[in-house]
Design a protein around this motif. Sequence first.
Motif, PDB file in Angstrom:
ATOM      1  N   PHE A   1      20.766  54.226  59.267  1.00 22.56           N
ATOM      2  CA  PHE A   1      20.288  53.031  59.621  1.00 22.56           C
ATOM      3  C   PHE A   1      19.287  52.421  58.393  1.00 22.56           C
ATOM      4  CE2 PHE A   1      20.177  54.374  64.944  1.00 22.56           C
ATOM      5  CZ  PHE A   1      21.288  54.385  64.912  1.00 22.56           C
ATOM      6  N   VAL A   2      18.544  54.169  58.667  1.00 23.41           N
ATOM      7  CA  VAL A   2      17.959  52.802  56.789  1.00 23.41           C
ATOM      8  C   VAL A   2      19.048  52.890  55.636  1.00 23.41           C
ATOM      9  CG1 VAL A   2      15.503  53.783  54.818  1.00 23.41           C
ATOM     10  CG2 VAL A   2      15.137  54.396  57.971  1.00 23.41           C
ATOM     11  N   LEU A   3      18.855  53.547  55.530  1.00 20.93           N
ATOM     12  CA  LEU A   3      20.339  53.633  54.325  1.00 20.93           C
ATOM     13  C   LEU A   3      21.437  52.793  54.544  1.00 20.93           C
ATOM     14  CD1 LEU A   3      21.219  57.475  53.508  1.00 20.93           C
ATOM     15  CD2 LEU A   3      19.757  55.954  52.134  1.00 20.93           C
ATOM     16  N   GLN A   4      21.479  51.983  55.832  1.00 18.52           N
ATOM     17  CA  GLN A   4      22.654  50.785  55.960  1.00 18.52           C
ATOM     18  C   GLN A   4      21.974  49.632  55.613  1.00 18.52           C
ATOM     19  OE1 GLN A   4      22.380  48.727  58.438  1.00 18.52           O
ATOM     20  NE2 GLN A   4      23.954  48.084  57.930  1.00 18.52           N
ATOM     21  N   VAL A   5      21.014  49.759  56.148  1.00 15.47           N
ATOM     22  CA  VAL A   5      19.522  48.684  55.591  1.00 15.47           C
ATOM     23  C   VAL A   5      19.476  48.512  54.039  1.00 15.47           C
ATOM     24  CG1 VAL A   5      17.631  49.138  56.476  1.00 15.47           C
ATOM     25  CG2 VAL A   5      18.154  47.084  56.581  1.00 15.47           C
ATOM     26  N   ILE A   6      19.661  49.400  53.899  1.00 18.43           N
ATOM     27  CA  ILE A   6      19.165  49.608  52.486  1.00 18.43           C
ATOM     28  C   ILE A   6      19.952  48.400  51.332  1.00 18.43           C
ATOM     29  CG2 ILE A   6      18.214  50.538  49.853  1.00 18.43           C
ATOM     30  CD1 ILE A   6      16.059  52.211  52.107  1.00 18.43           C
ATOM     31  N   SER A   7      21.525  49.475  51.593  1.00 22.38           N
ATOM     32  CA  SER A   7      22.551  49.345  50.938  1.00 22.38           C
ATOM     33  C   SER A   7      23.362  47.973  50.866  1.00 22.38           C
ATOM     34  CB  SER A   7      23.449  50.514  51.329  1.00 22.38           C
ATOM     35  OG  SER A   7      24.604  50.337  51.152  1.00 22.38           O
ATOM     36  N   ARG A   8      23.370  48.110  52.410  1.00 20.81           N
ATOM     37  CA  ARG A   8      23.530  46.140  52.065  1.00 20.81           C
ATOM     38  C   ARG A   8      22.292  45.289  51.793  1.00 20.81           C
ATOM     39  NH1 ARG A   8      22.985  42.728  57.722  1.00 20.81           N
ATOM     40  NH2 ARG A   8      24.688  41.018  56.624  1.00 20.81           N
ATOM     41  N   SER A   9      21.433  45.294  51.908  1.00 19.91           N
ATOM     42  CA  SER A   9      20.739  44.250  51.132  1.00 19.91           C
ATOM     43  C   SER A   9      20.593  44.549  49.236  1.00 19.91           C
ATOM     44  CB  SER A   9      18.910  44.850  51.472  1.00 19.91           C
ATOM     45  OG  SER A   9      19.087  46.127  50.577  1.00 19.91           O
ATOM     46  N   PHE A  10      21.331  45.476  48.731  1.00 24.85           N
ATOM     47  CA  PHE A  10      21.762  45.360  47.419  1.00 24.85           C
ATOM     48  C   PHE A  10      23.267  44.908  47.599  1.00 24.85           C
ATOM     49  CE2 PHE A  10      18.810  48.415  44.783  1.00 24.85           C
ATOM     50  CZ  PHE A  10      17.629  47.787  45.979  1.00 24.85           C
ATOM     51  N   LEU A  11      23.948  45.350  48.160  1.00 28.06           N
ATOM     52  CA  LEU A  11      25.623  44.911  48.589  1.00 28.06           C
ATOM     53  C   LEU A  11      25.663  42.971  47.958  1.00 28.06           C
ATOM     54  CD1 LEU A  11      28.381  45.641  47.728  1.00 28.06           C
ATOM     55  CD2 LEU A  11      28.507  44.973  50.543  1.00 28.06           C
ATOM     56  N   TYR A  12      24.885  42.096  48.529  1.00 28.38           N
ATOM     57  CA  TYR A  12      24.845  41.173  48.442  1.00 28.38           C
ATOM     58  C   TYR A  12      24.142  40.477  47.494  1.00 28.38           C
ATOM     59  CZ  TYR A  12      27.490  41.607  52.650  1.00 28.38           C
ATOM     60  OH  TYR A  12      29.128  42.242  53.868  1.00 28.38           O
ATOM     61  N   GLY A  13      23.093  40.420  47.208  1.00 30.38           N
ATOM     62  CA  GLY A  13      22.297  40.291  46.139  1.00 30.38           C
ATOM     63  C   GLY A  13      23.982  40.451  44.621  1.00 30.38           C
ATOM     64  N   GLY A  14      23.272  42.732  44.619  1.00 31.58           N
ATOM     65  CA  GLY A  14      24.182  42.775  43.663  1.00 31.58           C
ATOM     66  C   GLY A  14      25.087  42.431  43.177  1.00 31.58           C
ATOM     67  N   ASN A  15      25.761  41.909  44.222  1.00 29.88           N
ATOM     68  CA  ASN A  15      27.187  40.816  43.853  1.00 29.88           C
ATOM     69  C   ASN A  15      27.407  40.021  43.734  1.00 29.88           C
ATOM     70  OD1 ASN A  15      29.945  39.368  44.546  1.00 29.88           O
ATOM     71  ND2 ASN A  15      29.575  38.479  46.111  1.00 29.88           N
ATOM     72  N   ALA A  16      26.669  38.605  44.058  1.00 32.08           N
ATOM     73  CA  ALA A  16      26.175  36.981  43.126  1.00 32.08           C
ATOM     74  C   ALA A  16      25.755  37.831  42.181  1.00 32.08           C
ATOM     75  CB  ALA A  16      25.361  36.691  44.205  1.00 32.08           C
ATOM     76  N   ALA A  17      24.762  38.407  41.847  1.00 28.35           N
ATOM     77  CA  ALA A  17      23.786  38.732  40.640  1.00 28.35           C
ATOM     78  C   ALA A  17      24.984  39.363  39.408  1.00 28.35           C
ATOM     79  CB  ALA A  17      22.968  39.783  40.701  1.00 28.35           C
ATOM     80  N   PHE A  18      26.017  40.207  39.462  1.00 28.59           N
ATOM     81  CA  PHE A  18      26.738  40.692  38.964  1.00 28.59           C
ATOM     82  C   PHE A  18      27.916  39.063  38.526  1.00 28.59           C
ATOM     83  CE2 PHE A  18      31.188  42.398  37.765  1.00 28.59           C
ATOM     84  CZ  PHE A  18      30.683  43.073  36.103  1.00 28.59           C
ATOM     85  N   LEU A  19      28.827  39.042  39.291  1.00 32.10           N
ATOM     86  CA  LEU A  19      29.300  37.424  39.330  1.00 32.10           C
ATOM     87  C   LEU A  19      28.697  36.686  38.128  1.00 32.10           C
ATOM     88  CD1 LEU A  19      30.881  37.492  42.442  1.00 32.10           C
ATOM     89  CD2 LEU A  19      31.607  38.405  40.151  1.00 32.10           C
ATOM     90  N   THR A  20      27.412  36.706  38.301  1.00 32.75           N
ATOM     91  CA  THR A  20      26.290  35.320  37.593  1.00 32.75           C
ATOM     92  C   THR A  20      27.031  35.948  35.668  1.00 32.75           C
ATOM     93  OG1 THR A  20      24.971  34.852  39.261  1.00 32.75           O
ATOM     94  CG2 THR A  20      24.605  33.884  37.313  1.00 32.75           C
ATOM     95  N   ILE A  21      26.734  37.071  35.932  1.00 33.68           N
ATOM     96  CA  ILE A  21      26.480  37.852  34.490  1.00 33.68           C
ATOM     97  C   ILE A  21      27.149  38.397  34.210  1.00 33.68           C
ATOM     98  CG2 ILE A  21      25.423  40.704  33.428  1.00 33.68           C
ATOM     99  CD1 ILE A  21      23.407  40.066  35.259  1.00 33.68           C
ATOM    100  N   ALA A  22      28.957  38.684  34.558  1.00 30.19           N
ATOM    101  CA  ALA A  22      30.093  39.075  34.233  1.00 30.19           C
ATOM    102  C   ALA A  22      30.970  38.190  33.546  1.00 30.19           C
ATOM    103  CB  ALA A  22      30.993  39.957  35.236  1.00 30.19           C
ATOM    104  N   PHE A  23      30.723  36.632  34.436  1.00 34.64           N
ATOM    105  CA  PHE A  23      32.302  35.316  34.238  1.00 34.64           C
ATOM    106  C   PHE A  23      31.588  34.469  34.040  1.00 34.64           C
ATOM    107  CE2 PHE A  23      33.337  38.850  37.386  1.00 34.64           C
ATOM    108  CZ  PHE A  23      34.668  39.192  36.726  1.00 34.64           C
ATOM    109  N   PRO A  24      32.345  33.299  33.257  1.00 36.68           N
ATOM    110  CA  PRO A  24      31.349  32.407  32.441  1.00 36.68           C
ATOM    111  C   PRO A  24      30.556  31.607  33.698  1.00 36.68           C
ATOM    112  CG  PRO A  24      33.619  32.505  32.380  1.00 36.68           C
ATOM    113  CD  PRO A  24      33.814  33.721  32.617  1.00 36.68           C
ATOM    114  N   SER A  25      29.694  30.459  33.676  1.00 36.85           N
ATOM    115  CA  SER A  25      29.448  30.132  34.916  1.00 36.85           C
ATOM    116  C   SER A  25      29.622  28.874  35.746  1.00 36.85           C
ATOM    117  CB  SER A  25      27.461  30.032  34.331  1.00 36.85           C
ATOM    118  OG  SER A  25      27.885  28.550  33.042  1.00 36.85           O
TER     119      SER A  25
END
Length: 491
Positions: free
Chosen positions: A395-419
Amino acid sequence: MPGQGLPLRVATLLTGLLECLGFAGVLFGWASLVFVFKKEHYFEELCEHDARLMGNATGMEDCKAQDEKFLLIFTVASFMNNFMTFPAGFIFDRFKTTVARLIAIFLYTSATLIIAFISAGSAMLLFLAMPMLSVGGILFLMTNLQVGNLFGKHRSTIITLYNGAFDSSSAVFLIIKLLYAKGISLRASFIFLSVCSVWHVGRTFLLMPRGHIPYPLPPNYSYGLCSGTGTREKKKTATSKELDLQAKEFLPPKEEIPGPGQLDEPRSFKSSVFSRRFAWHLVWLSVIQLWHYLFIGTLNSLLTNLASGDRALVSSYTNAFAITQFFGMLCAPWNGLLMDRLKQKYQKEARKTGSSASVTALSAAVPSLALTSLLCLGFAICASVPVLPLQYGTFVLQVISRSFLYGGNAAFLTIAFPSEHFGKLFGLVMALSAIVSLLQFPIFMLIKGPLQNDPFYVNVMLVLVTLLTFAHPVLVYLECRQKATSPAATF
């Protein structure tokens, strides 16, 4: 700022946080709600049918057909949660904040009223209500993310905080479950959620803009309650030169716009979609998300099996899972903090070596991508071990992993591709990953059917597939190294 200022913005921020925390992502507390639905005998006739067929006295405790029905509802709702991000984004872009929020309120209120007034005999209406609840919640989140634009240099922190609140809102169904145990009916709880729509409507007209909140924020910007007809959110009389000057003025220090020679990225939407970078990011997101959706959707069945049908034990572990979900709001900003700190470090090095700003920003994303994959791998391994006490760690690993997943997804798309392509790429990657998430239902059918309730081989296969996600940060790292040594290289 005459007439309005920090108090109004803080009110918008706090009420938006409450809205995301209390309403936007409640779907992912599904395991708690399934426990209540089973107490209310939803789809129980399927269990009675199974029990007669199997001649098994324990058929009522571990009912394959009933679990399948609940998982199918969650599969459809979670698919809509992601897939509708693309059209919801279009609605938000085209019709602006007020219209998008009114649609969200209509969907959310309709869904909560349906759930409030259905019974075991009309439980099939959950197939309608849960997707409506999911899409309404996504629109709430989407319209609230722009609130970060009101706070300049704290924008990223607020956006990740709102995403974390979206994750934490799954605890709402735990509260409903606990209230149910105290004698508060399911109908009363969902009628209360329906009545809260009055608050949503009030916030829409008093604390939110009619259009979009621009970034960077222009001087004398006004919105909501204090916005007059002559001072709308974005003044139409502003010239493009003035807006360009404002944008430069509000850029964070030491993060100037790269010069013409610094960006060698393809600028078209088509070239971005068909790039190797986007393809591997889609694999990374889809695999990790599939694990999370499969785990949440089948949690009640998993706990029932591991607890040998002990309902009190299942209830206890379900509560523990829901409580850990609440802390997603605290975990999410750490990913953004990691990326910001690394970006600052790499920027200092880049100024010494003359590296481009785009390569520096992309390099900062690599540890975040790798850490998210590592967290998912740990979560997947723990979830695959059939030991009940170990599930606390899961449960602990799942909530940390999930919270990192969606924030990281949005951040990567912002950085890696034209705005200018961010909205379309974000909607597309979420929609495509939603299609992959549909695999959770056939996987569950495979486990319950041919594998005779033994998920070992499926778990091993999924753990091996999870290892593929490490290819994404590795390839991004190699790409950054190649660009640093050969700036003219293209990908």
